[in-house]
Design an enzyme around this catalytic site. Structure first.
Site, PDB file in Angstrom:
ATOM      1  N   LYS A 224       0.837  -1.198   0.000  1.00 48.11           N
ATOM      2  CA  LYS A 224       0.000   0.000   0.000  1.00 48.11           C
ATOM      3  C   LYS A 224       0.872   1.249   0.000  1.00 48.11           C
ATOM      4  CE  LYS A 224      -3.921  -1.825   2.671  1.00 48.11           C
ATOM      5  NZ  LYS A 224      -4.975  -1.608   1.664  1.00 48.11           N
TER       6      LYS A 224
ATOM      7  N   ARG B 292     -10.372 -11.442   1.978  1.00 51.92           N
ATOM      8  CA  ARG B 292     -11.224 -12.508   1.436  1.00 51.92           C
ATOM      9  C   ARG B 292     -10.528 -13.858   1.527  1.00 51.92           C
ATOM     10  NH1 ARG B 292     -11.569  -9.307  -4.141  1.00 51.92           N
ATOM     11  NH2 ARG B 292     -11.279  -7.642  -2.613  1.00 51.92           N
TER      12      ARG B 292
END
Ligand code: BES
Ligand code: MN
Ligand code: ZN
Length: 502
Positions: free
Chosen positions: A281, A355
């Site tokens: 990120k 996920r």
């Protein structure tokens, strides 16, 4: 904070502050406010005449009583227009009152079940909302503040809800007690999410969960890496590879019915820090990713309240916990892994890690016999783009369960909003190498994340809550306080309680 409901007359109650209220446009205060006004020889009426008190929402006036009341101060809180006043407003008002009363010399506030009198709302619901609002609104995370100044140190210790009608008090006291349990659990979730990631590793998060389980008499397990390997949890393990911290899969069980399996499983994403991994990120704002375990914190905290409120239902909590770090052993884009149910996943972006851990968490919950699944996760930045801070996203494979979750959220004064799950969205995550890939591109990013999760719930009724847009608040606003918001916790508890009513 200690919250109780007692019968009595608020104008003679001993406290540091007596907090009453006024609707907009009222010139002659009635009820508890009227009683206080009379004890003050009409001071409130006079201030209304002068135009200094108008009852507008957010208006707060402090009046010093100089011996006319047992309490040295009266706080008159404006309620706004009666038509716009509901239980949600009661909870927020109580939070604002708690913050307004946070001043040196004030530890005990006496107030009323706002909304139950002239407002015409259900007294028990109002008492519960007052208790919830006060405990939630007074919350602050001060653990690492070395030398708090005097205002910072001020804490409300006691809130007494005073009710004139003695026949109503027992119900209100019980409702307030339940509200307090819900709010304390929410504050636990906030404490966990506000902790920096160097203090709250997966190991520490599991230890905190164990303490909750022990105190509440819950089943507990913190699964280690070896067991995850044995069970084929390749998706969760792929995220943990890049970190020096060992992963933990937390399981907490509550048996209120004592049946087979579990009526409901709560599954929470527990990424104690999300760097993005190799798909790293940007630096700006990355510190917020210490709260990427808010889903896990929410289910752990919900179990604390469930253990205290004892619904007649069997409830399971699962929290797959790991860091997402770019260490030398980290997963690479292009890697293919298999989850516990054998579904092969092509990892295209290591930052879509939530996920992956939920995939194995959901499979494990089903293996333990969960008949309904609700997962809660700070899953996608896209949900904040779609819905902003006003509500969290709800995606499902089951209309009936979705309606129950919506009702539970509504009862908590939270807002959820449903996004579509058309089967065509699933095309975006088809992989040419494995069965599915872990990103579906930018369009409908929150929905394709849910479509991914759907591959791991089989036919079990399931709701996915994406709380990434609401998990952190920039400022205090009603019951939501700055930092970790605690959104979702009371909705989960309300849902578990509803399962106990079946
Ligand atoms: N933890 C983030 C989502 C997030 C973003 C939570 C902002 C709170 C605030 C999640 O793991 C993530 O990085 N999601 C990616 C998915 C993408 C790579 C498909 C995202 O939303 O960008
Ligand atoms: Mn991520
Ligand atoms: Zn994440």
């Amino acid at each position: 904070m200690d919250v109780t409901a007692v019968s009595g007359d608020i104008s003679t109650t001993e406290a540091d502050v007596v907090a009453v209220n006024l609707f907009e446009g009222v010139t002659r205060p009635g009820g508890a406010t009227g009683a206080v006004d009379r004890a003050l020889d009409g001071a409130i009426s006079r201030l209304i005449e002068l135009g200094d008190i108008r009852g507008k929402a957010g208006e707060r006036t402090i009046i010093h009583t100089f011996g006319k009341l047992a309490a040295p101060r009266v706080l008159v809180a404006g309620l706004g227009k009666p038509a716009e006043f509901d239980v949600r407003a009661v909870r927020n008002l109580s939070a604002e009152i708690a913050r307004a009363c946070r001043r040196p010399g004030v530890t005990h506030v006496a107030t009323i079940a706002h909304g139950a009198g002239v407002g015409g709302l259900d007294p028990d619901e109002c008492a519960r909302a007052v208790a919830e609002g006060a405990i939630l609104g007074a919350y602050r995370f001060l653990r690492y503040k070395a030398a708090p100044d005097e205002d910072d140190r001020a804490e409300l210790e006691r809130l007494t809800i005073v009710e004139r009608d003695a026949g109503r008090v027992a119900g209100m006291a019980e409702a307030a007690r339940r509200g307090a349990v819900l709010a304390e659990a929410t504050n636990l979730a906030r404490d966990l999410a506000n902790e920096p990631a160097n203090a709250l590793s997966p190991t520490e998060l599991a230890a905190r969960a164990e303490a909750v389980a022990r105190a509440g008499g819950l089943e507990f397990e913190a699964m280690e890496r070896e067991e995850m390997e044995r069970r084929g949890m390749g998706a969760l393990l792929s995220v943990a590879r890049g970190s020096a911290q060992p992963p933990k899969l937390v399981r907490m069980g509550y048996k209120g019915r004592g049946g087979e399996g579990y009526d409901l499983a709560l599954v929470g994403k527990g990424i104690t820090f999300d760097t993005g991994g190799i798909s790293i990120k940007p630096a700006a704002g990355m510190e917020a990713m210490k709260a990427d375990m808010t889903g896990a914190a929410s289910v752990i905290a919900a179990m604390q309240a469930i253990a205290a409120l004892r619904p007649k239902a069997d409830i399971l909590a699962i929290a797959p916990c790991t860091e997402n770090m770019p260490g030398g052993n980290a997963s690479r884009p292009g890697d293919v892994v298999a989850a516990m149910n054998g579904v092969t996943i092509e990892i295209l972006n290591t930052d879509a890690e939530g996920r992956l851990v939920l995939a194995d968490g959901l499979c494990y919950a089903r293996e333990l016999g969960a008949r309904h699944l609700v997962d809660v996760a700070t899953l996608t930045g896209a949900i904040g783009i779609a819905l902003g801070e006003q509500c969290y996203g709800l995606m499902t494979n089951d209309d009936a369960l979705a309606r129950r979750v919506e009702a539970a959220a509504e009862a908590a004064g939270e807002r959820s909003w449903r996004l579509p799950m058309f089967k065509e969205y699933g095309d975006q995550i088809k992989s040419s190498v494995g069965e599915i890939k872990n990103t579906g591109g930018r369009p409908a990013g929150s929905i394709t994340a849910a479509k991914f999760l759907e591959r791991f719930v089989d036919k079990t009724p399931w709701v996915h809550l994406d709380i990434a847009g609401v998990d952190m608040a920039a400022k205090d606003n009603g019951w939501v306080t700055k930092g970790a918001s605690g959104q979702g916790v009371r909705a989960l508890v309300n849902l578990a309680l509803a399962f106990g009513e079946e």
